[in-house]
Design a protein around this motif. Structure first.
Motif, PDB file in Angstrom:
ATOM      1  N   SER A 120       7.842   8.343   8.841  1.00 37.53           N
ATOM      2  CA  SER A 120       6.727   7.872   9.670  1.00 37.53           C
ATOM      3  C   SER A 120       6.793   6.357   9.842  1.00 37.53           C
ATOM      4  O   SER A 120       7.125   5.635   8.905  1.00 37.53           O
ATOM      5  CB  SER A 120       5.388   8.238   9.015  1.00 37.53           C
ATOM      6  N   PRO A 121       6.466   5.856  11.049  1.00 41.69           N
ATOM      7  CA  PRO A 121       6.443   4.397  11.249  1.00 41.69           C
ATOM      8  C   PRO A 121       5.402   3.752  10.337  1.00 41.69           C
ATOM      9  O   PRO A 121       4.369   4.361  10.024  1.00 41.69           O
ATOM     10  CB  PRO A 121       6.038   4.248  12.721  1.00 41.69           C
ATOM     11  N   GLY A 122       5.670   2.542   9.894  1.00 41.73           N
ATOM     12  CA  GLY A 122       4.692   1.829   9.087  1.00 41.73           C
ATOM     13  C   GLY A 122       3.465   1.468   9.906  1.00 41.73           C
ATOM     14  O   GLY A 122       3.537   1.348  11.128  1.00 41.73           O
ATOM     15  N   TYR A 123       2.334   1.321   9.235  1.00 44.31           N
ATOM     16  CA  TYR A 123       1.117   0.911   9.937  1.00 44.31           C
ATOM     17  C   TYR A 123       0.202   0.160   8.994  1.00 44.31           C
ATOM     18  O   TYR A 123       0.363   0.197   7.765  1.00 44.31           O
ATOM     19  CB  TYR A 123       0.388   2.111  10.545  1.00 44.31           C
ATOM     20  N   ASN A 124      -0.733  -0.560   9.585  1.00 43.95           N
ATOM     21  CA  ASN A 124      -1.743  -1.292   8.829  1.00 43.95           C
ATOM     22  C   ASN A 124      -3.099  -0.706   9.159  1.00 43.95           C
ATOM     23  O   ASN A 124      -3.360  -0.321  10.290  1.00 43.95           O
ATOM     24  CB  ASN A 124      -1.728  -2.770   9.207  1.00 43.95           C
ATOM     25  N   LEU A 125      -3.955  -0.615   8.160  1.00 43.26           N
ATOM     26  CA  LEU A 125      -5.309  -0.103   8.372  1.00 43.26           C
ATOM     27  C   LEU A 125      -6.318  -1.111   7.853  1.00 43.26           C
ATOM     28  O   LEU A 125      -6.158  -1.661   6.760  1.00 43.26           O
ATOM     29  CB  LEU A 125      -5.505   1.238   7.661  1.00 43.26           C
ATOM     30  N   LYS A 126      -7.342  -1.341   8.651  1.00 40.64           N
ATOM     31  CA  LYS A 126      -8.446  -2.212   8.244  1.00 40.64           C
ATOM     32  C   LYS A 126      -9.739  -1.519   8.638  1.00 40.64           C
ATOM     33  O   LYS A 126      -9.941  -1.200   9.815  1.00 40.64           O
ATOM     34  CB  LYS A 126      -8.353  -3.574   8.931  1.00 40.64           C
ATOM     35  N   LYS A 127     -10.599  -1.279   7.662  1.00 36.20           N
ATOM     36  CA  LYS A 127     -11.856  -0.596   7.958  1.00 36.20           C
ATOM     37  C   LYS A 127     -12.939  -1.089   7.013  1.00 36.20           C
ATOM     38  O   LYS A 127     -12.693  -1.290   5.828  1.00 36.20           O
ATOM     39  CB  LYS A 127     -11.686   0.924   7.813  1.00 36.20           C
TER      40      LYS A 127
ATOM     41  N   LYS B 123       6.117   4.865   5.402  1.00 34.11           N
ATOM     42  CA  LYS B 123       6.594   6.208   5.086  1.00 34.11           C
ATOM     43  C   LYS B 123       5.521   7.028   4.386  1.00 34.11           C
ATOM     44  O   LYS B 123       5.796   7.824   3.495  1.00 34.11           O
ATOM     45  CB  LYS B 123       7.867   6.144   4.229  1.00 34.11           C
ATOM     46  N   GLY B 124       4.268   6.802   4.783  1.00 32.79           N
ATOM     47  CA  GLY B 124       3.162   7.572   4.230  1.00 32.79           C
ATOM     48  C   GLY B 124       2.689   7.115   2.873  1.00 32.79           C
ATOM     49  O   GLY B 124       1.787   7.719   2.295  1.00 32.79           O
ATOM     50  N   ILE B 125       3.263   6.031   2.330  1.00 33.81           N
ATOM     51  CA  ILE B 125       2.904   5.528   0.999  1.00 33.81           C
ATOM     52  C   ILE B 125       2.177   4.190   1.136  1.00 33.81           C
ATOM     53  O   ILE B 125       2.615   3.305   1.870  1.00 33.81           O
ATOM     54  CB  ILE B 125       4.159   5.339   0.111  1.00 33.81           C
ATOM     55  N   ILE B 126       1.080   4.036   0.410  1.00 34.46           N
ATOM     56  CA  ILE B 126       0.331   2.781   0.418  1.00 34.46           C
ATOM     57  C   ILE B 126       1.127   1.729  -0.343  1.00 34.46           C
ATOM     58  O   ILE B 126       1.378   1.882  -1.540  1.00 34.46           O
ATOM     59  CB  ILE B 126      -1.051   2.961  -0.224  1.00 34.46           C
ATOM     60  N   GLU B 127       1.526   0.672   0.350  1.00 36.69           N
ATOM     61  CA  GLU B 127       2.329  -0.366  -0.290  1.00 36.69           C
ATOM     62  C   GLU B 127       1.476  -1.516  -0.801  1.00 36.69           C
ATOM     63  O   GLU B 127       1.801  -2.119  -1.820  1.00 36.69           O
ATOM     64  CB  GLU B 127       3.380  -0.900   0.679  1.00 36.69           C
ATOM     65  N   LYS B 128       0.423  -1.855  -0.077  1.00 34.00           N
ATOM     66  CA  LYS B 128      -0.414  -2.984  -0.490  1.00 34.00           C
ATOM     67  C   LYS B 128      -1.860  -2.703  -0.105  1.00 34.00           C
ATOM     68  O   LYS B 128      -2.140  -2.174   0.965  1.00 34.00           O
ATOM     69  CB  LYS B 128       0.061  -4.280   0.166  1.00 34.00           C
TER      70      LYS B 128
ATOM     71  N   LEU C 121      -3.988   1.903  -6.474  1.00 30.36           N
ATOM     72  CA  LEU C 121      -3.813   2.585  -5.191  1.00 30.36           C
ATOM     73  C   LEU C 121      -2.445   2.321  -4.577  1.00 30.36           C
ATOM     74  O   LEU C 121      -2.012   3.065  -3.688  1.00 30.36           O
ATOM     75  CB  LEU C 121      -4.901   2.145  -4.205  1.00 30.36           C
ATOM     76  N   GLU C 122      -1.748   1.304  -5.027  1.00 29.64           N
ATOM     77  CA  GLU C 122      -0.425   1.017  -4.501  1.00 29.64           C
ATOM     78  C   GLU C 122       0.581   2.041  -5.006  1.00 29.64           C
ATOM     79  O   GLU C 122       0.582   2.405  -6.185  1.00 29.64           O
ATOM     80  CB  GLU C 122      -0.004  -0.402  -4.885  1.00 29.64           C
ATOM     81  N   GLY C 123       1.406   2.541  -4.113  1.00 27.06           N
ATOM     82  CA  GLY C 123       2.376   3.570  -4.478  1.00 27.06           C
ATOM     83  C   GLY C 123       1.833   4.980  -4.345  1.00 27.06           C
ATOM     84  O   GLY C 123       2.548   5.949  -4.600  1.00 27.06           O
ATOM     85  N   VAL C 124       0.575   5.112  -3.934  1.00 25.17           N
ATOM     86  CA  VAL C 124      -0.056   6.419  -3.762  1.00 25.17           C
ATOM     87  C   VAL C 124       0.104   6.870  -2.313  1.00 25.17           C
ATOM     88  O   VAL C 124       0.034   6.057  -1.394  1.00 25.17           O
ATOM     89  CB  VAL C 124      -1.562   6.352  -4.134  1.00 25.17           C
ATOM     90  N   ALA C 125       0.338   8.161  -2.104  1.00 20.44           N
ATOM     91  CA  ALA C 125       0.447   8.687  -0.745  1.00 20.44           C
ATOM     92  C   ALA C 125      -0.891   8.541  -0.026  1.00 20.44           C
ATOM     93  O   ALA C 125      -1.954   8.715  -0.626  1.00 20.44           O
ATOM     94  CB  ALA C 125       0.861  10.153  -0.786  1.00 20.44           C
ATOM     95  N   HIS C 126      -0.834   8.205   1.260  1.00 22.07           N
ATOM     96  CA  HIS C 126      -2.054   8.002   2.041  1.00 22.07           C
ATOM     97  C   HIS C 126      -2.625   9.352   2.480  1.00 22.07           C
ATOM     98  O   HIS C 126      -2.599   9.724   3.648  1.00 22.07           O
ATOM     99  CB  HIS C 126      -1.762   7.117   3.244  1.00 22.07           C
ATOM    100  N   ASN C 127      -3.128  10.087   1.505  1.00 19.28           N
ATOM    101  CA  ASN C 127      -3.855  11.324   1.792  1.00 19.28           C
ATOM    102  C   ASN C 127      -4.983  11.450   0.780  1.00 19.28           C
ATOM    103  O   ASN C 127      -4.931  10.881  -0.315  1.00 19.28           O
ATOM    104  CB  ASN C 127      -2.943  12.552   1.774  1.00 19.28           C
ATOM    105  N   GLU C 128      -6.017  12.195   1.150  1.00 22.66           N
ATOM    106  CA  GLU C 128      -7.233  12.212   0.349  1.00 22.66           C
ATOM    107  C   GLU C 128      -7.013  12.753  -1.063  1.00 22.66           C
ATOM    108  O   GLU C 128      -7.567  12.220  -2.030  1.00 22.66           O
ATOM    109  CB  GLU C 128      -8.311  13.045   1.047  1.00 22.66           C
ATOM    110  N   VAL C 129      -6.206  13.800  -1.201  1.00 26.06           N
ATOM    111  CA  VAL C 129      -6.011  14.420  -2.516  1.00 26.06           C
ATOM    112  C   VAL C 129      -5.408  13.427  -3.501  1.00 26.06           C
ATOM    113  O   VAL C 129      -5.905  13.253  -4.628  1.00 26.06           O
ATOM    114  CB  VAL C 129      -5.114  15.669  -2.394  1.00 26.06           C
ATOM    115  N   ASP C 130      -4.321  12.758  -3.113  1.00 22.25           N
ATOM    116  CA  ASP C 130      -3.651  11.829  -4.028  1.00 22.25           C
ATOM    117  C   ASP C 130      -4.506  10.599  -4.308  1.00 22.25           C
ATOM    118  O   ASP C 130      -4.531  10.081  -5.438  1.00 22.25           O
ATOM    119  CB  ASP C 130      -2.303  11.403  -3.446  1.00 22.25           C
ATOM    120  N   ILE C 131      -5.204  10.116  -3.280  1.00 27.40           N
ATOM    121  CA  ILE C 131      -6.075   8.954  -3.480  1.00 27.40           C
ATOM    122  C   ILE C 131      -7.211   9.308  -4.432  1.00 27.40           C
ATOM    123  O   ILE C 131      -7.541   8.538  -5.347  1.00 27.40           O
ATOM    124  CB  ILE C 131      -6.638   8.459  -2.133  1.00 27.40           C
TER     125      ILE C 131
END
Length: 218
Positions: free
Chosen positions: A133-140, A157-162, A182-192
């Motif tokens: 998956s392309p990298g992306y930034n989220l701000k909310k 690649k679906g992993i929270i880097e920072k 939270l760093e290194g965790v997959a960006h999905n609700e279950v893992d978070i």
């Protein structure tokens, strides 16, 4: 044959009266091509538009962007009122009548077993679905009973880097430990949720619930 003024448009679209009813895309890998397309038959156009609209303040990514076009439903342009199932059957009958030698293939039990094995071992895996998956930034930012909570994340690649957390909430021990967890965790609700439940969240974010943190991360 159903009365719609359909034609090809652009490099990969099907149109009715200059409005898009279908799009196609393809991926080439070595000597193989995966091609897929869609047909809008009787969709709720407002829902389609909402699903495709990304808030530029919330997400920014590096994926190739599609060019927005006006769309329409096929059902609004054909002469007879039919269901999507009936339309699919008419499409199949048209293909069979147009291409001599075309036939409907029935999967054997062996086919289905191989398909299931391939699905489970490859196509249902996280690596296949998110690994490229392309990298992306989220701000909310959201309002909570503990105050304003703002999440800033870099995901690759679906992993929270920072992760950087801001707000006007109270915190007894700061947010650094929470950010690192939270760093290194997959960006999905279950893992978070699993990562957050291993911490004393209230010690980092006073009067803010785990559900609220997760809401701010999507």
């Amino acid at each position: 044959s159903l009365g719609a003024n359909a034609s090809f448009g652009g490099k990969n679209d099907l149109m009715i009266d200059d409005r898009k009813i279908a799009g196609n895309a393809a991926h080439r890998y070595k000597d193989k091509i995966l091609q897929h397309g869609c047909l809008l038959f009787s969709s709720e156009i407002r829902n389609v538009s909402e699903a495709l609209r990304i808030n530029p303040v919330k997400y920014s990514d590096h994926a190739v962007k599609s060019v927005p076009k006006r769309v329409t439903n096929i059902s609004e342009h054909i002469t007879e009122k039919i269901t999507v199932e009936e339309f699919a059957q008419k499409l199949m009958e048209h293909v069979l009548a147009t291409f001599p030698g075309a036939r409907i293939y029935k999967f054997t039990d062996e086919d289905l077993s191989i398909i299931k094995k391939l699905r489970d071992e490859k196509y249902a895996t996280r690596e296949w679905n998110f690994g490229k998956s392309p990298g992306y930034n989220l701000k909310k930012a959201i309002r909570t009973k503990g105050g304003l909570l703002e999440m800033n994340m870099d995901v690759k690649k679906g992993i929270i880097e920072k992760v950087s957390i801001f707000g006007d909430f109270f915190s007894e021990s700061g947010v650094e430990e929470l950010e690192k967890a939270l760093e290194g965790v997959a960006h999905n609700e279950v893992d978070i949720r699993t990562a957050l439940e291993s911490l004393d969240v209230k010690n980092h974010l006073s009067n803010i619930e785990i559900d609220e943190i997760i809401e701010a991360m999507f």
